[in-house]
Scaffold this motif. Structure first.
Motif, PDB file in Angstrom:
ATOM      1  N   LEU A  34       0.839  -1.189   0.000  1.00 37.46           N
ATOM      2  CA  LEU A  34       0.000   0.000   0.000  1.00 37.46           C
ATOM      3  C   LEU A  34       0.881   1.249   0.000  1.00 37.46           C
ATOM      4  CD1 LEU A  34      -2.741  -0.964   2.620  1.00 37.46           C
ATOM      5  CD2 LEU A  34      -3.090  -0.607   0.186  1.00 37.46           C
ATOM      6  N   PRO A  35       0.445   2.304  -0.707  1.00 36.98           N
ATOM      7  CA  PRO A  35       1.229   3.538  -0.710  1.00 36.98           C
ATOM      8  C   PRO A  35       1.195   4.214   0.665  1.00 36.98           C
ATOM      9  CG  PRO A  35      -0.855   3.866  -1.818  1.00 36.98           C
ATOM     10  CD  PRO A  35      -0.763   2.398  -1.532  1.00 36.98           C
ATOM     11  N   ALA A  36       2.215   5.021   0.944  1.00 32.53           N
ATOM     12  CA  ALA A  36       2.345   5.625   2.267  1.00 32.53           C
ATOM     13  C   ALA A  36       1.203   6.578   2.595  1.00 32.53           C
ATOM     14  CB  ALA A  36       3.687   6.355   2.366  1.00 32.53           C
ATOM     15  N   ARG A  37       0.538   7.120   1.548  1.00 32.82           N
ATOM     16  CA  ARG A  37      -0.529   8.092   1.835  1.00 32.82           C
ATOM     17  C   ARG A  37      -1.715   7.452   2.564  1.00 32.82           C
ATOM     18  NH1 ARG A  37      -4.350   7.399  -2.465  1.00 32.82           N
ATOM     19  NH2 ARG A  37      -3.358   6.080  -4.023  1.00 32.82           N
ATOM     20  N   VAL A  38      -1.818   6.109   2.478  1.00 32.08           N
ATOM     21  CA  VAL A  38      -2.900   5.406   3.174  1.00 32.08           C
ATOM     22  C   VAL A  38      -2.828   5.660   4.680  1.00 32.08           C
ATOM     23  CG1 VAL A  38      -3.777   3.093   3.749  1.00 32.08           C
ATOM     24  CG2 VAL A  38      -3.136   3.645   1.402  1.00 32.08           C
ATOM     25  N   TYR A  39      -1.610   5.892   5.167  1.00 31.76           N
ATOM     26  CA  TYR A  39      -1.361   6.163   6.585  1.00 31.76           C
ATOM     27  C   TYR A  39      -2.348   7.164   7.169  1.00 31.76           C
ATOM     28  CZ  TYR A  39       1.397   7.710  10.658  1.00 31.76           C
ATOM     29  OH  TYR A  39       1.825   8.031  11.905  1.00 31.76           O
ATOM     30  N   ASN A  40      -2.599   8.235   6.430  1.00 32.57           N
ATOM     31  CA  ASN A  40      -3.448   9.313   6.941  1.00 32.57           C
ATOM     32  C   ASN A  40      -4.899   9.228   6.502  1.00 32.57           C
ATOM     33  OD1 ASN A  40      -2.555  11.228   8.757  1.00 32.57           O
ATOM     34  ND2 ASN A  40      -1.045  11.996   7.276  1.00 32.57           N
ATOM     35  N   MET A  41      -5.268   8.132   5.839  1.00 28.52           N
ATOM     36  CA  MET A  41      -6.606   8.077   5.262  1.00 28.52           C
ATOM     37  C   MET A  41      -7.626   7.415   6.178  1.00 28.52           C
ATOM     38  SD  MET A  41      -5.555   7.175   1.386  1.00 28.52           S
ATOM     39  CE  MET A  41      -6.792   7.745   0.272  1.00 28.52           C
ATOM     40  N   TYR A  42      -8.892   7.669   5.866  1.00 26.26           N
ATOM     41  CA  TYR A  42      -9.997   7.014   6.562  1.00 26.26           C
ATOM     42  C   TYR A  42     -10.430   5.792   5.749  1.00 26.26           C
ATOM     43  CZ  TYR A  42     -10.665  10.887   9.789  1.00 26.26           C
ATOM     44  OH  TYR A  42     -10.500  11.799  10.783  1.00 26.26           O
ATOM     45  N   PRO A  43     -11.021   4.796   6.428  1.00 27.46           N
ATOM     46  CA  PRO A  43     -11.415   3.580   5.702  1.00 27.46           C
ATOM     47  C   PRO A  43     -12.287   3.836   4.472  1.00 27.46           C
ATOM     48  CG  PRO A  43     -11.623   3.227   8.052  1.00 27.46           C
ATOM     49  CD  PRO A  43     -11.244   4.674   7.870  1.00 27.46           C
ATOM     50  N   HIS A  44     -13.196   4.819   4.557  1.00 28.70           N
ATOM     51  CA  HIS A  44     -14.104   4.998   3.414  1.00 28.70           C
ATOM     52  C   HIS A  44     -13.386   5.553   2.186  1.00 28.70           C
ATOM     53  CE1 HIS A  44     -14.133   9.105   5.052  1.00 28.70           C
ATOM     54  NE2 HIS A  44     -14.387   9.470   3.815  1.00 28.70           N
ATOM     55  N   GLU A  45     -12.153   5.993   2.376  1.00 26.06           N
ATOM     56  CA  GLU A  45     -11.398   6.507   1.229  1.00 26.06           C
ATOM     57  C   GLU A  45     -10.637   5.393   0.512  1.00 26.06           C
ATOM     58  OE1 GLU A  45     -10.153  10.919   2.513  1.00 26.06           O
ATOM     59  OE2 GLU A  45      -9.483   9.411   3.911  1.00 26.06           O
ATOM     60  N   LEU A  46     -10.731   4.159   1.047  1.00 29.44           N
ATOM     61  CA  LEU A  46      -9.987   3.035   0.471  1.00 29.44           C
ATOM     62  C   LEU A  46     -10.921   2.114  -0.297  1.00 29.44           C
ATOM     63  CD1 LEU A  46      -7.956   2.080   3.666  1.00 29.44           C
ATOM     64  CD2 LEU A  46      -7.220   3.573   1.811  1.00 29.44           C
ATOM     65  N   SER A  47     -10.372   1.401  -1.280  1.00 29.85           N
ATOM     66  CA  SER A  47     -11.156   0.384  -1.983  1.00 29.85           C
ATOM     67  C   SER A  47     -11.198  -0.880  -1.128  1.00 29.85           C
ATOM     68  CB  SER A  47     -10.504   0.081  -3.320  1.00 29.85           C
ATOM     69  OG  SER A  47      -9.300  -0.625  -3.106  1.00 29.85           O
ATOM     70  N   GLY A  48     -12.050  -1.822  -1.534  1.00 29.39           N
ATOM     71  CA  GLY A  48     -12.179  -3.062  -0.781  1.00 29.39           C
ATOM     72  C   GLY A  48     -10.858  -3.796  -0.628  1.00 29.39           C
ATOM     73  N   GLY A  49     -10.131  -3.901  -1.733  1.00 29.12           N
ATOM     74  CA  GLY A  49      -8.844  -4.601  -1.688  1.00 29.12           C
ATOM     75  C   GLY A  49      -7.854  -3.892  -0.780  1.00 29.12           C
ATOM     76  N   MET A  50      -7.890  -2.556  -0.797  1.00 31.84           N
ATOM     77  CA  MET A  50      -6.981  -1.794   0.060  1.00 31.84           C
ATOM     78  C   MET A  50      -7.331  -1.987   1.531  1.00 31.84           C
ATOM     79  SD  MET A  50      -6.830   1.678  -2.162  1.00 31.84           S
ATOM     80  CE  MET A  50      -5.355   2.562  -1.702  1.00 31.84           C
ATOM     81  N   LYS A  51      -8.643  -1.999   1.814  1.00 30.11           N
ATOM     82  CA  LYS A  51      -9.069  -2.216   3.201  1.00 30.11           C
ATOM     83  C   LYS A  51      -8.579  -3.571   3.684  1.00 30.11           C
ATOM     84  CE  LYS A  51     -13.366   0.187   2.907  1.00 30.11           C
ATOM     85  NZ  LYS A  51     -14.803   0.126   2.947  1.00 30.11           N
ATOM     86  N   GLN A  52      -8.744  -4.581   2.788  1.00 32.14           N
ATOM     87  CA  GLN A  52      -8.327  -5.916   3.185  1.00 32.14           C
ATOM     88  C   GLN A  52      -6.834  -5.944   3.456  1.00 32.14           C
ATOM     89  OE1 GLN A  52      -8.894  -8.455   4.880  1.00 32.14           O
ATOM     90  NE2 GLN A  52     -10.578  -9.185   3.620  1.00 32.14           N
ATOM     91  N   ARG A  53      -6.062  -5.191   2.649  1.00 34.82           N
ATOM     92  CA  ARG A  53      -4.616  -5.169   2.864  1.00 34.82           C
ATOM     93  C   ARG A  53      -4.252  -4.413   4.140  1.00 34.82           C
ATOM     94  NH1 ARG A  53      -1.834  -4.162  -2.848  1.00 34.82           N
ATOM     95  NH2 ARG A  53      -3.911  -3.632  -3.617  1.00 34.82           N
ATOM     96  N   VAL A  54      -5.049  -3.400   4.468  1.00 34.02           N
ATOM     97  CA  VAL A  54      -4.835  -2.732   5.763  1.00 34.02           C
ATOM     98  C   VAL A  54      -5.035  -3.743   6.891  1.00 34.02           C
ATOM     99  CG1 VAL A  54      -5.800  -1.040   7.373  1.00 34.02           C
ATOM    100  CG2 VAL A  54      -5.422  -0.404   4.995  1.00 34.02           C
ATOM    101  N   CYS A  55      -6.074  -4.589   6.734  1.00 32.34           N
ATOM    102  CA  CYS A  55      -6.336  -5.609   7.750  1.00 32.34           C
ATOM    103  C   CYS A  55      -5.174  -6.592   7.853  1.00 32.34           C
ATOM    104  CB  CYS A  55      -7.634  -6.365   7.448  1.00 32.34           C
ATOM    105  SG  CYS A  55      -9.099  -5.384   7.792  1.00 32.34           S
ATOM    106  N   ILE A  56      -4.584  -6.938   6.697  1.00 36.22           N
ATOM    107  CA  ILE A  56      -3.440  -7.853   6.724  1.00 36.22           C
ATOM    108  C   ILE A  56      -2.267  -7.172   7.437  1.00 36.22           C
ATOM    109  CG2 ILE A  56      -1.740  -9.091   5.316  1.00 36.22           C
ATOM    110  CD1 ILE A  56      -3.942  -9.458   3.202  1.00 36.22           C
TER     111      ILE A  56
END
Lengths: 336, 347
Positions: free
Chosen positions: B156-178
């Motif tokens: 995941l790109p570093a900008r995800v660090y500051n993001m809220y879950p609703h700003e992520l796609s399903g796959g990105m959310k799942q990777r955050v969970c991983i």
């Protein structure tokens, strides 16, 4: 300014102005649709008091001219709007020559003080109790006792007010029966005066807090149960977070969002005062003033108070709309 | 049941350490008409660095087993009995505070519904951060560095660090969970159908991420799912569950090449092939009422090879060859070979 754009701000403020304008127009039209003529009604009241008034017909004419009621409706309306814009609410019909503006300015702080404190306390207490009721970790004893605090919701607050006066003012003599501060005190902000204000405000505030707590509590309980079933609550548990953190940051934080909307609407109504509570406690706030206005058919006074209520509600809703992006990050007014 | 375990210990004791040992786990869900037995005495082991797949149809108790291992069974469910030994310590006998410390430090979860598993009002950094800070006292800078490292690890790109879950796609959310699940290097990660909410393209990407992470960190995993194809690529051993029981557990090649239990065979036949066109095989009969299982084998109503014996005696889970256990009367071990007793043929 997350989620807020200048474009939205301008549109939203425009909406606010439109709402207030529509409300003000309505309170201009409605009394004029009523068949009674306030000046004639006043003169006939005078007649009833003193038996006969010399030159009553001329008097009516003179007063109509004095209040601008002889002008064509459009001119009346334009004058009215100009007055509203400058917060010139006119003279009171029954307590002439006092101005409505002065009466409102005198009453508003009392109402805002007692009601906003009571509303905030009730909101905080009710939501905490409601959230605890839904929380699985709450000790059984607490969970059995807490619903008792909601039973008062079933009692109308004016009934409870009378009960409180009976017990705490007449019976135990802990609190004064009426008024906003001690009669002997002059209106200046020293400790003595503040103490007296708090002393006088306690019972009215209490009657509102106790009876409205259940409204927040029951709503919060429902929201909290829904939130508790969310996947992120289970994951928070799996993460081994402290239960208190899960409760506040994961549970309450999410369950509270709809409650804020209701709070905004409630805050808007505060400016209008709580007529019955203020009447029972003879509390010199907006509600009491409105009551007097209605009893004395004081059209200008009623009109002024209703205008303040419209402003209050519109302001409350405006405030929550502007605050929402900060409360809930999913809400944004940016167009992408 | 005990006998089975003794046999395995004698025959196939691995050099590898056992990370998780589940013994006779029973989870029931209370209903007005009696308890639903969702987990009917589940026993299995997970070795260090190993990935065990848990497969079976919907409602067979896969997730319940995982939640039992995590001690997160939600009411009206409850753990009736059993032991869950995690690094030798029984998770089920810990007190609240001890359990809280074990969680995420030693055992973490990649949840089923990644879409709703992140708190909508907290930023990604705060959600990964609080998992780290609850268990380790690290400086704020160190936590930030760790989170960025984790995000990088799952692609995941570093900008995800500051993001809220609703700003992520399903796959990105799942990777955050991983990323969150591996934040504290736990000895065991349970991934509950971690791709089921994603479309096939994203599934592939996320599964690939999972494989990379697993190779790099070498932790043990339990992978729950009903996608046999995905399981084949990701796991070392597969445990097949049916109606709250493990009916077969074997290394992944064995399951696909010489599965024994009739239910496992049905599962494998149900995988569509792109090379040949074959009619979809549908088993007849329904699963029994989970509130009161019949005497004998639990699969008797749907089994094409059911025998009289199956309706009377419950088949125990037996190890018929090293690491390959099956709960079925059809097979016997004779001279080191597995024999199908219905026609005496060697499997």
């Amino acid at each position: 300014m997350r989620g807020l754009t200048p474009g939205y701000l301008i549109r939203r403020l425009g909406m606010f102005v439109l709402t207030v304008w529509l409300g003000a127009t309505l309170i201009f039209i409605i009394p004029r649709l009523a068949p009674s003529d306030p000046v004639a009604a006043m003169v006939s009241r005078l007649l009833a008091q003193s038996g006969s008034v010399e030159g009553s017909a001329e008097m009516i004419e003179a007063w109509r001219a004095r209040f601008g009621l002889d002008a064509p409706p459009l001119i009346q309306y334009l004058r009215y709007m100009r007055n509203m814009l400058t917060f010139n609410l006119g003279y009171s019909l029954t307590s002439f020559p006092s101005e409505v503006e002065d009466m409102v300015v005198r009453a508003l702080p009392w109402t805002l003080g007692v009601l906003s404190i009571a509303t905030v306390v009730s909101f905080v207490l009710g939501n905490t109790v409601g959230a605890l009721l839904a929380w699985r970790r709450t000790p059984g004893l607490v969970r059995t006792l807490l619903p008792l605090s909601f039973t008062f919701t079933a009692i109308p607050f004016f009934m409870l007010g009378i009960l409180l006066i009976y017990i705490f003012a007449f019976g135990l003599d802990w609190f004064p029966v009426s008024g906003a501060y001690g009669r002997a005190l002059t209106h200046n902000w020293n400790w003595e005066f503040v103490k007296s204000v708090i002393h006088h405000g306690t019972l009215p505030a209490l009657s509102i807090v106790v009876t409205s707590m259940g409204f927040w509590g029951l709503g919060m309980r429902g929201m909290m149960i829904t939130t508790d079933g969310e996947d992120y609550m289970i994951l928070a548990q799996a993460k081994g977070l402290h239960p208190r953190r899960i409760f506040w940051l994961y549970g309450v934080r999410n369950a509270l969002l709809p409650q804020f909307t209701a709070l905004a609407l409630n805050l808007g109504l505060i400016a209008g005062g709580s007529v019955l509570v203020e009447y029972i406690f003879a509390y010199p706030g907006m509600g009491y003033l409105l009551y007097q206005g209605i009893v004395n058919t004081d059209y200008t006074l009623i009109q002024g108070i209703v205008f303040i209520m419209i402003m209050g509600t519109a302001l409350g809703v405006l405030m929550i709309d502007l605050l929402y992006p900060f409360i809930d990050p999913r809400i944004t007014y940016e167009t992408r | 049941m005990t006998l089975t375990w003794d046999m395995q210990d004698a025959k196939s004791t691995d050099d590898r350490d056992v990370v998780l040992e589940v013994k006779d786990l029973r989870v029931h869900y209370a209903t007005p008409l009696g308890d639903v037995i969702a987990c009917n005495g589940i026993s299995f082991k997970v070795y260090e660095g190993e990935t065990v797949g848990l497969v079976g149809e919907s409602g067979c108790g896969k997730t319940t087993t995982a939640m039992g291992v995590l001690r997160l069974v939600q009411p009206p469910g409850r753990i009736v009995e059993g032991e869950v030994l995690l690094d030798g310590v029984d998770v089920l006998s810990l007190n609240e505070e001890e359990l809280r410390r074990v969680r995420w430090n030693q055992i973490s979860l990649i949840p089923q519904g990644a879409m709703n598993s992140l708190n909508p009002v907290m930023r990604v950094k705060d959600q990964i951060g609080d998992a780290i800070q609850t268990h380790e006292s690290r400086a704020r800078e160190a936590v930030k560095e760790r989170i960025l490292e984790l995000l990088n690890l799952v692609g995941l790109p570093a900008r995800v660090y500051n993001m809220y879950p609703h700003e992520l796609s399903g796959g990105m959310k799942q990777r955050v969970c991983i990323a969150m699940a591996i934040a504290l290097n736990p000895s065991l990660v349970i991934a509950d159908e971690f791709t089921s909410a994603l479309d096939v393209i994203v599934q592939r990407v996320v599964a690939q991420t999972m494989l990379d992470v697993k190779d790099r960190l070498g932790m043990s995993m339990i992978l729950i799912g009903h996608d046999m194809g995905l399981q084949a690529q990701l796991v070392d051993r597969i445990a097949v569950m049916y109606a709250g029981n493990i009916v077969e557990i074997a290394p992944v090649e064995d399951i696909f090449e010489e599965s024994l239990h009739p239910y496992t065979q049905l599962l494998i036949e149900s995988i569509p092939s792109i090379k040949e066109r074959k009619p979809l095989k549908v088993t007849e009969g329904l699963t029994h009422d989970l509130r009161n299982p019949p005497p004998g084998c639990i699969f008797q109503f749907r089994c094409p090879y059911v025998m009289e014996h199956c309706r009377e005696v419950e088949p125990p889970l037996r190890e018929l060859k090293p690491l390959h256990e099956v709960a079925c009367h059809l097979f016997e071990e004779q001279d080191g070979k597995i024999v199908d007793i219905s026609d005496e043929s060697v499997v």
